[in-house]
Design a protein around this motif. Structure first.
Motif, short mmCIF file in Angstrom:
data_model
loop_
_atom_site.label_atom_id
_atom_site.label_comp_id
_atom_site.label_asym_id
_atom_site.label_seq_id
_atom_site.Cartn_x
_atom_site.Cartn_y
_atom_site.Cartn_z
N HIS A 14 0.29 83.80 70.64
CA HIS A 14 -0.31 83.84 69.17
C HIS A 14 0.33 83.00 68.30
CE1 HIS A 14 -2.01 88.00 70.47
NE2 HIS A 14 -2.96 87.17 70.07
N GLU A 33 11.10 79.84 67.73
CA GLU A 33 11.03 80.49 68.96
C GLU A 33 12.82 80.67 69.63
OE1 GLU A 33 9.23 82.27 71.31
OE2 GLU A 33 11.02 82.32 72.49
N LYS A 34 13.04 82.04 70.05
CA LYS A 34 14.42 82.31 70.12
C LYS A 34 14.92 81.65 71.88
CE LYS A 34 13.87 86.92 71.64
NZ LYS A 34 14.25 88.53 71.52
N THR A 41 5.67 87.84 76.56
CA THR A 41 4.37 88.30 77.43
C THR A 41 3.52 87.21 77.75
OG1 THR A 41 4.58 89.82 75.55
CG2 THR A 41 2.73 90.07 77.16
N SER A 42 3.72 85.93 77.17
CA SER A 42 2.47 85.14 77.45
C SER A 42 2.67 84.18 78.78
CB SER A 42 2.46 84.15 76.16
OG SER A 42 1.96 84.73 75.08
N SER A 46 -1.93 88.80 83.35
CA SER A 46 -2.94 88.42 84.76
C SER A 46 -3.42 87.14 84.67
CB SER A 46 -3.90 89.64 84.62
OG SER A 46 -3.19 90.74 84.70
N LEU A 48 -5.93 85.88 83.02
CA LEU A 48 -7.16 85.76 82.94
C LEU A 48 -7.91 85.52 81.66
CD1 LEU A 48 -8.27 88.93 85.17
CD2 LEU A 48 -7.93 86.33 85.84
N PHE A 177 14.99 84.16 64.45
CA PHE A 177 14.75 84.62 63.36
C PHE A 177 15.80 85.71 62.92
CE2 PHE A 177 13.11 88.21 60.96
CZ PHE A 177 12.47 87.70 59.82
N GLY A 355 -3.41 92.22 71.02
CA GLY A 355 -4.20 91.14 71.01
C GLY A 355 -4.15 90.89 72.56
N LEU A 357 -4.47 87.36 75.70
CA LEU A 357 -4.30 85.87 75.71
C LEU A 357 -5.50 85.03 75.43
CD1 LEU A 357 -2.22 83.75 77.05
CD2 LEU A 357 -3.79 84.38 79.36
N THR A 358 -6.62 85.83 75.81
CA THR A 358 -8.11 85.21 75.82
C THR A 358 -8.42 84.79 74.50
OG1 THR A 358 -8.70 86.33 77.79
CG2 THR A 358 -10.58 85.30 76.57
C1 FAD Z 1 0.63 93.03 81.99
C2 FAD Z 1 -0.03 92.13 81.12
C3 FAD Z 1 -1.07 91.46 81.59
C4 FAD Z 1 -2.18 90.81 80.69
N1 FAD Z 1 -3.15 90.12 81.23
C5 FAD Z 1 -3.81 89.54 80.34
C6 FAD Z 1 -5.13 88.99 80.80
O1 FAD Z 1 -5.34 88.67 82.07
N2 FAD Z 1 -5.87 88.22 79.75
C7 FAD Z 1 -5.74 88.12 78.69
O2 FAD Z 1 -6.52 87.72 77.71
N3 FAD Z 1 -4.53 88.86 77.96
C8 FAD Z 1 -3.77 89.61 78.85
N4 FAD Z 1 -2.71 90.33 78.39
C9 FAD Z 1 -2.37 90.44 77.04
C10 FAD Z 1 -1.72 88.85 76.44
O3 FAD Z 1 -0.69 88.36 77.54
C11 FAD Z 1 -0.88 89.17 75.23
O4 FAD Z 1 -1.63 89.74 74.29
C12 FAD Z 1 -0.11 88.09 74.73
O5 FAD Z 1 0.60 87.25 75.80
C13 FAD Z 1 0.78 88.31 73.71
O6 FAD Z 1 1.29 86.85 73.04
P1 FAD Z 1 2.07 86.96 71.70
O7 FAD Z 1 2.23 85.64 71.62
O8 FAD Z 1 1.57 88.08 70.78
O9 FAD Z 1 3.57 87.61 72.29
P2 FAD Z 1 4.79 86.89 73.49
O10 FAD Z 1 4.21 86.22 74.51
O11 FAD Z 1 5.62 88.08 73.71
O12 FAD Z 1 5.60 85.91 72.54
C14 FAD Z 1 6.64 86.56 71.48
C15 FAD Z 1 7.52 85.49 71.44
O13 FAD Z 1 8.37 85.77 70.07
C16 FAD Z 1 9.52 85.42 70.46
N5 FAD Z 1 10.73 86.04 69.59
C17 FAD Z 1 10.86 87.63 69.53
N6 FAD Z 1 11.64 87.68 68.48
C18 FAD Z 1 12.02 86.51 68.18
C19 FAD Z 1 13.29 86.27 66.99
N7 FAD Z 1 13.91 87.17 66.30
N8 FAD Z 1 13.16 84.78 66.55
C20 FAD Z 1 12.24 83.80 67.23
N9 FAD Z 1 11.55 84.35 68.28
C21 FAD Z 1 11.51 85.69 68.75
C22 FAD Z 1 9.91 85.89 71.92
O14 FAD Z 1 10.87 84.89 72.80
C23 FAD Z 1 8.71 85.47 72.68
O15 FAD Z 1 8.26 84.05 72.99
C24 FAD Z 1 -1.65 90.93 79.29
C25 FAD Z 1 -0.79 91.35 78.65
C26 FAD Z 1 0.00 92.16 79.79
C27 FAD Z 1 1.42 92.82 79.22
#
Ligand code: FAD
Length: 393
Positions: A14, A33-34, A41-42, A46, A48, A177, A355, A357-358
């Motif tokens: 995201h 990014e820390k 999570t990213s 899975s 997909l 942050f 949210g 990944l897709t």
């Molecule tokens: C088990 C599982 C399976 C999934 N499978 C799918 C799938 O197959 N297809 C699909 O479409 N979606 C899937 N999803 C959903 C998808 O993976 C997530 O919605 C997505 O990866 C979330 O991304 P994000 O950027 O919101 O969070 P994150 O990827 O968690 O990124 C947050 C980032 O913030 C950073 N951060 C945190 N605090 C700080 C700070 N104080 N200072 C600086 N940086 C900081 C962290 O280090 C991290 O890198 C799945 C989720 C899970 C849990």
């Protein structure tokens, strides 16, 4: 003090998407990014890029339509990162969902996907069952075949960041942050990069910290609203011995939940679980009971895997889903993303909670639309739906 239009916290999919969308609209943007790109999570999904067939059961048609549209965009702009794969759903005498129900669901899925070639589905003829990685055929009534897409989530995220940086997006990493102070013009952000503490100003702070998003929101002064969320742990395991024909979508023998059995770098990845999580996001790790649950699935459907135990596992990882707080089980809950702002007009902070990944590109578009009134007039340099994403590994 350095000045930006947008500062993004979090280098997951995201944050990467918002950085890219902001610079594509001609804004000055910084991502903090820390640890590393996709370290949360990213890299633990899975993997997909899919419409989410099972979300039809909970009536989330708009989400499925949008996800199928995003899948088609990925196949066009990221052909080296996102690949269409055959998916197989075996239906046994005691499987909960019957072939007619699955075909009805797949018809709706195809309709929401605009009936393009990638939405074709059908039944695998009995004579071809031998091609299905030794799938157990005892009491097997039918195997339904359709298509969805697979990616490498971390590589995809890195590719989006790379695309954003090529358009002038800036990156502070590893950088943590610490806090933000709101003012009439926007927000002053304090972060730590190595031994240095840095301060910069932006019109808008986008909180894309995934499961850490509530903690980031709590560090904004004066206090802003924080949506009520639950964290749900999802574990995957990787075992040697490869399934190769495609991705299997099977029912867990323990509770009937849908689980994927997928080819992954010459081995097999199985996931996922849904376990409520209450600790700090940094502490998430696969639990022995989750590993047993996933092994039971693969042992049930693939006799060649029957000897496998927890000692056979060659890789394991757990991530946290961010879902709206609710009392019902995670499986049937809404997967809609929550966008939370400090105020309705000209927001200075926007948080992304949940949210998929897709849906990262659509989510980023939505964020830019919501924060648009707080930003200078855009001078668009590119449209994200046309920016080609390349694998850097
Ligand atoms: C088990 C599982 C399976 C999934 N499978 C799918 C799938 O197959 N297809 C699909 O479409 N979606 C899937 N999803 C959903 C998808 O993976 C997530 O919605 C997505 O990866 C979330 O991304 P994000 O950027 O919101 O969070 P994150 O990827 O968690 O990124 C947050 C980032 O913030 C950073 N951060 C945190 N605090 C700080 C700070 N104080 N200072 C600086 N940086 C900081 C962290 O280090 C991290 O890198 C799945 C989720 C899970 C849990």
């Amino acid at each position: 003090m350095k000045v930006f239009d947008v500062i993004v916290v979090g280098g997951g999919i995201h944050g990467a998407g918002v950085l890219q969308a902001a610079v594509a609209a001609g804004h000055r943007a910084l991502l903090i990014e820390k640890h590393g790109i996709a370290s949360g999570t990213s890299s633990r999904s899975s993997k997909l890029i899919h419409g989410g067939l099972r979300y039809l059961e909970s009536g989330q048609f708009a989400l499925v339509r949008e996800s199928l549209r995003e899948r088609a965009i990925h196949l066009r702009i990221a052909p080296s990162l996102v690949e269409l794969k055959p998916f197989y759903i075996p239906v046994y005498k005691n499987t909960r969902r019957r072939p007619w129900q699955l075909k009805l669901g797949l018809f709706v899925y195809a309709m929401l996907g605009g009936f393009d070639a990638s939405t074709r589905f059908g039944t695998v003829p009995r004579v071809r069952w031998v091609e299905l990685d030794g799938l157990d055929t005892e009491n097997l009534d039918a195997v339904i075949r359709y298509q969805d897409a697979q990616t490498d989530d971390a590589s995809l995220t890195r590719a989006v960041v790379q695309s954003a940086c090529m358009l002038g997006g800036e990156l502070a990493m590893p950088a943590r942050f610490l806090e933000a102070q709101l003012d009439d013009e926007g927000v002053t952000v304090l972060y730590e990069e190595g031994a240095a503490r840095r301060e910069c100003h932006a019109r808008v702070l986008v909180n894309a910290a995934g499961p850490w998003a509530p903690a980031v929101s709590r560090a904004v002064h004066p206090a802003i609203p924080i949506p009520a969320i639950d964290l749900i742990q999802g574990t995957h395991i990787v075992v040697p011995l490869a399934v190769t024909a495609g991705i299997y979508y099977v029912e867990s023998p323990a509770d009937g939940r849908a689980v994927f059995v997928m080819p992954w770098h010459g081995a097999t990845m199985i996931g996922t679980t849904e376990t409520p999580y209450r600790g700090e996001p940094d502490g998430v790790h696969p639990l022995p009971a989750e590993e047993e649950y996933l092994l039971e699935v693969v042992r049930r459907y693939f006799p060649a895997f029957r000897h496998m135990t927890r000692d056979s596992i060659v890789d394991r990882f757990a991530g946290l889903r961010v879902l709206p707080a609710a009392s019902e089980a995670a499986f049937g809950r809404s997967r809609e993303t929550i966008y939370s702002t400090d105020r309705n007009v000209k927001p200075r902070v926007l948080g992304i909670f949940g949210g998929k990944l897709t849906g990262w590109r659509a989510a980023a578009d939505h964020v830019l639309e919501r924060i648009g009134p707080s930003l200078p007039q855009p001078r668009r340099v590119a449209a994200t739906k046309d920016l080609i994403l390349r694998s850097s590994t």
